[in-house]
Motif scaffolding. Structure first.
Motif, PDB file in Angstrom:
ATOM      1  N   GLU A  74       0.843  -1.179   0.000  1.00 25.96           N
ATOM      2  CA  GLU A  74       0.000   0.000   0.000  1.00 25.96           C
ATOM      3  C   GLU A  74       0.887   1.240   0.000  1.00 25.96           C
ATOM      4  O   GLU A  74       1.927   1.272   0.654  1.00 25.96           O
ATOM      5  CB  GLU A  74      -0.917  -0.003   1.213  1.00 25.96           C
ATOM      6  CG  GLU A  74      -1.913  -1.153   1.226  1.00 25.96           C
ATOM      7  CD  GLU A  74      -2.838  -1.100   2.419  1.00 25.96           C
ATOM      8  OE1 GLU A  74      -2.780  -0.099   3.176  1.00 25.96           O
ATOM      9  OE2 GLU A  74      -3.612  -2.044   2.614  1.00 25.96           O
ATOM     10  N   SER A  75       0.467   2.256  -0.745  1.00 25.61           N
ATOM     11  CA  SER A  75       1.292   3.452  -0.918  1.00 25.61           C
ATOM     12  C   SER A  75       0.509   4.695  -0.541  1.00 25.61           C
ATOM     13  O   SER A  75      -0.725   4.703  -0.517  1.00 25.61           O
ATOM     14  CB  SER A  75       1.774   3.564  -2.372  1.00 25.61           C
ATOM     15  OG  SER A  75       2.544   2.445  -2.743  1.00 25.61           O
ATOM     16  N   GLU A  76       1.254   5.737  -0.252  1.00 28.70           N
ATOM     17  CA  GLU A  76       0.673   7.035   0.039  1.00 28.70           C
ATOM     18  C   GLU A  76       0.929   7.957  -1.141  1.00 28.70           C
ATOM     19  O   GLU A  76       2.028   7.995  -1.705  1.00 28.70           O
ATOM     20  CB  GLU A  76       1.304   7.636   1.302  1.00 28.70           C
ATOM     21  CG  GLU A  76       1.072   6.826   2.573  1.00 28.70           C
ATOM     22  CD  GLU A  76      -0.377   6.850   3.022  1.00 28.70           C
ATOM     23  OE1 GLU A  76      -1.091   7.807   2.650  1.00 28.70           O
ATOM     24  OE2 GLU A  76      -0.791   5.926   3.731  1.00 28.70           O
ATOM     25  N   GLY A  77      -0.087   8.707  -1.531  1.00 23.58           N
ATOM     26  CA  GLY A  77       0.081   9.640  -2.628  1.00 23.58           C
ATOM     27  C   GLY A  77      -1.245  10.184  -3.073  1.00 23.58           C
ATOM     28  O   GLY A  77      -2.301   9.583  -2.828  1.00 23.58           O
ATOM     29  N   ALA A  78      -1.211  11.338  -3.741  1.00 26.58           N
ATOM     30  CA  ALA A  78      -2.443  11.957  -4.211  1.00 26.58           C
ATOM     31  C   ALA A  78      -3.053  11.179  -5.368  1.00 26.58           C
ATOM     32  O   ALA A  78      -4.273  11.120  -5.526  1.00 26.58           O
ATOM     33  CB  ALA A  78      -2.175  13.398  -4.632  1.00 26.58           C
ATOM     34  N   SER A  79      -2.197  10.582  -6.192  1.00 26.56           N
ATOM     35  CA  SER A  79      -2.676   9.851  -7.356  1.00 26.56           C
ATOM     36  C   SER A  79      -1.588   8.912  -7.840  1.00 26.56           C
ATOM     37  O   SER A  79      -0.412   9.040  -7.467  1.00 26.56           O
ATOM     38  CB  SER A  79      -3.053  10.817  -8.485  1.00 26.56           C
ATOM     39  OG  SER A  79      -1.896  11.490  -8.959  1.00 26.56           O
ATOM     40  N   ALA A  80      -1.964   7.968  -8.700  1.00 21.69           N
ATOM     41  CA  ALA A  80      -0.974   7.072  -9.309  1.00 21.69           C
ATOM     42  C   ALA A  80      -0.001   7.867 -10.164  1.00 21.69           C
ATOM     43  O   ALA A  80       1.200   7.568 -10.203  1.00 21.69           O
ATOM     44  CB  ALA A  80      -1.690   6.008 -10.143  1.00 21.69           C
TER      45      ALA A  80
END
Length: 224
Positions: free
Chosen positions: A131-137
């Motif tokens: 799982e990743s953190e970020g606003a978008s891919a």
């Protein structure tokens, strides 16, 4: 620009035991296995089998849910390989060859290490889903590209049995046999952002690249 070509990994068929399956068409980017239900014998499940089926529902990441016989095309020949389908995080499952890979699981990450080039190797070969953190891919792919300090290939592709949209970032740290190569697939599903990282190295890629892709091709989310 160096493009890490996807090696042929043609999955002809898979027989699924104890799991529900589905399959999409081959996109050309990632091989999609054709999954069919095992033929029914006509005998009803025993109470023990029914109890086992209820136990494996909603289990923790890494729990084995069943087996699939995956037929791979390797060097012009069809080779049957027994894959174990396991529970992932947040409703997805994925399958791998337990004879060739060691699996490590947590609530946020699954990692499959190739036994021939395991975590203690100078350059391990692995497939990691986290799982990743970020606003978008898109923004996360851009960040990976900057952090790599390498010339990257970036493309929109689809992955897994459901042909889930993803952004593919591919690069290599050199051209000698021990140089590390890296493929990243960033995608969002049900508001969760995921990164699939495949690390290999030039010397092992001809042997291991298609095997890594075959693991990713079995990714399946519960869409029920």
């Amino acid at each position: 620009m160096r493009r890490r070509a996807l090696l042929p990994c043609f999955v002809l068929a898979a027989v699924l035991y104890g799991c529900h399956g589905g399959a999409g068409d081959d996109t050309g980017e990632v091989s999609i296995p054709e999954v069919r239900q095992a033929e029914e014998s006509g005998n009803e499940n025993s109470p023990a089998e029914e109890q086992q089926a209820s136990v494996i529902t909603g289990t923790e990441p890494g729990a084995v849910l069943g087996e699939e016989e995956v037929i791979l095309m390797q060097e012009g020949e069809t080779v049957p390989v027994a894959y174990s389908r396991i529970q992932g995080m947040e409703g997805f499952t994925i399958a791998y060859d337990p004879e060739s890979f060691t699996m490590e699981a947590s609530e946020q990450e699954l990692c499959f290490y190739a036994d021939s080039y395991g975590p203690d190797s100078e350059t391990p070969v692995f497939v990691k889903i986290s799982e990743s953190e970020g606003a978008s891919a898109e923004s996360l792919a851009e960040q990976y590209t900057v952090d790599s300090n390498e010339e990257c290939l970036v493309e929109e592709v689809t992955i897994g049995e459901g042909e889930y949209p993803a952004i593919w970032v591919s690069y290599a740290e050199g051209t000698d046999s021990n140089s590390r190569t890296c493929d990243l697939y960033i995608f969002r599903y049900n508001e969760k952002l995921y990164t699939v990282q495949m690390d290999c190295f030039v010397e092992a890629y001809e042997e291991m690249g298609a095997v890594q892709e075959s693991i990713l091709s079995t990714l399946r989310f519960d869409e029920g």
